[in-house]
Design a protein around this motif. Structure first.
Motif, mmCIF file in Angstrom:
data_model
loop_
_atom_site.group_PDB
_atom_site.id
_atom_site.type_symbol
_atom_site.label_atom_id
_atom_site.label_comp_id
_atom_site.label_asym_id
_atom_site.label_seq_id
_atom_site.Cartn_x
_atom_site.Cartn_y
_atom_site.Cartn_z
ATOM 1 N N ALA A 9 0.792 -1.126 0.084
ATOM 2 C CA ALA A 9 -0.037 -0.053 0.013
ATOM 3 C C ALA A 9 0.836 1.082 0.050
ATOM 4 O O ALA A 9 0.722 2.215 -0.725
ATOM 5 C CB ALA A 9 -0.831 -0.051 1.215
ATOM 6 N N CYS A 10 1.951 1.126 0.718
ATOM 7 C CA CYS A 10 3.004 2.344 0.820
ATOM 8 C C CYS A 10 3.524 2.578 -0.513
ATOM 9 O O CYS A 10 3.598 3.732 -1.159
ATOM 10 C CB CYS A 10 4.011 2.278 1.755
ATOM 11 S SG CYS A 10 3.196 2.561 3.414
ATOM 12 N N PHE A 11 3.946 1.405 -1.123
ATOM 13 C CA PHE A 11 4.554 1.524 -2.505
ATOM 14 C C PHE A 11 3.438 2.084 -3.548
ATOM 15 O O PHE A 11 4.082 2.886 -4.592
ATOM 16 C CB PHE A 11 5.152 0.259 -3.048
ATOM 17 C CG PHE A 11 5.393 0.204 -4.378
ATOM 18 C CD1 PHE A 11 6.810 0.556 -4.651
ATOM 19 C CD2 PHE A 11 4.685 -0.376 -5.365
ATOM 20 C CE1 PHE A 11 7.252 0.711 -6.160
ATOM 21 C CE2 PHE A 11 5.151 -0.333 -7.010
ATOM 22 C CZ PHE A 11 6.525 0.269 -7.074
ATOM 23 N N LEU A 12 2.448 1.662 -3.584
ATOM 24 C CA LEU A 12 1.293 2.158 -4.301
ATOM 25 C C LEU A 12 0.971 3.782 -4.071
ATOM 26 O O LEU A 12 0.773 4.523 -5.120
ATOM 27 C CB LEU A 12 0.102 1.468 -4.146
ATOM 28 C CG LEU A 12 0.133 0.076 -4.796
ATOM 29 C CD1 LEU A 12 -1.341 -0.552 -4.319
ATOM 30 C CD2 LEU A 12 0.199 0.005 -6.385
ATOM 31 N N LEU A 13 1.101 4.271 -2.929
ATOM 32 C CA LEU A 13 0.891 5.639 -2.691
ATOM 33 C C LEU A 13 2.071 6.375 -3.028
ATOM 34 O O LEU A 13 1.934 7.616 -3.754
ATOM 35 C CB LEU A 13 0.843 5.864 -1.130
ATOM 36 C CG LEU A 13 -0.480 5.388 -0.458
ATOM 37 C CD1 LEU A 13 -0.454 5.461 0.941
ATOM 38 C CD2 LEU A 13 -1.449 6.051 -0.987
ATOM 39 N N GLY A 40 -7.484 6.797 -9.541
ATOM 40 C CA GLY A 40 -8.588 5.903 -9.331
ATOM 41 C C GLY A 40 -8.353 4.414 -9.008
ATOM 42 O O GLY A 40 -8.837 3.825 -8.010
ATOM 43 N N THR A 41 -7.699 4.006 -9.960
ATOM 44 C CA THR A 41 -7.342 2.421 -9.745
ATOM 45 C C THR A 41 -6.186 2.170 -8.632
ATOM 46 O O THR A 41 -6.426 1.180 -7.659
ATOM 47 C CB THR A 41 -6.683 1.868 -11.087
ATOM 48 O OG1 THR A 41 -5.420 2.532 -11.316
ATOM 49 C CG2 THR A 41 -7.789 1.679 -12.030
ATOM 50 N N THR A 42 -5.385 3.100 -8.374
ATOM 51 C CA THR A 42 -4.470 2.965 -7.241
ATOM 52 C C THR A 42 -5.307 3.186 -5.932
ATOM 53 O O THR A 42 -4.831 2.597 -5.012
ATOM 54 C CB THR A 42 -3.198 3.722 -7.324
ATOM 55 O OG1 THR A 42 -2.652 3.665 -8.758
ATOM 56 C CG2 THR A 42 -2.360 3.580 -6.456
ATOM 57 N N GLY A 43 -6.155 3.928 -5.968
ATOM 58 C CA GLY A 43 -6.771 4.336 -4.484
ATOM 59 C C GLY A 43 -7.592 3.174 -4.330
ATOM 60 O O GLY A 43 -7.698 2.759 -2.940
ATOM 61 N N VAL A 44 -8.547 2.661 -5.188
ATOM 62 C CA VAL A 44 -8.956 1.446 -4.847
ATOM 63 C C VAL A 44 -8.166 0.175 -4.532
ATOM 64 O O VAL A 44 -8.561 -0.514 -3.548
ATOM 65 C CB VAL A 44 -9.991 1.039 -6.185
ATOM 66 C CG1 VAL A 44 -10.487 -0.372 -6.215
ATOM 67 C CG2 VAL A 44 -10.863 2.118 -6.700
ATOM 68 N N ALA A 45 -7.030 0.088 -5.133
ATOM 69 C CA ALA A 45 -5.995 -0.965 -4.857
ATOM 70 C C ALA A 45 -5.564 -0.506 -3.268
ATOM 71 O O ALA A 45 -5.621 -1.867 -2.528
ATOM 72 C CB ALA A 45 -4.911 -1.154 -5.741
#
Length: 99
Positions: A9-13, A40-45
């Motif tokens: 999750a931190c990496f995606l942020l 949008g997609t990263t927030g959902v992930a």
């Protein structure tokens, strides 16, 4: 497993921060649209990963709402850019048959 979910999750942020640079720098509207889709997609992930890490079903529901909102945001962006370019004018506002 919770630590793994939080790390991803931190990496995606971090990837969202890189995408924020693309939103501001452009250079074209299409690049900005792709960056907004990334949000949008990263927030959902991220929400789904946090829901799995903390065993919070309410976050899963929130992620699904964000997924729908991301689609609506893209539709609004495309519609606004068509009207701004003048391609949306002169068309009838009624859709479908029998108008």
């Amino acid at each position: 497993m919770q630590t793994f979910y939080l790390g991803v999750a931190c990496f995606l942020l971090l990837t969202m921060i890189v995408g924020l640079i693309r939103v501001f720098r452009g250079p074209r509207q299409e690049d900005r649209l792709v960056a907004v889709q990334l949000f949008g997609t990263t927030g959902v992930a991220v929400l789904l990963l946090l829901a799995a890490a903390f065993d919070a079903p309410a976050m899963r529901n929130t992620a699904m709402v964000f997924a729908v909102l991301a689609v609506l945001a893209v539709m609004a962006f495309v519609r606004g850019s068509r009207e701004h370019d003048g391609r949306g004018k002169g068309r009838d506002s009624g859709g479908g048959a029998g108008g």
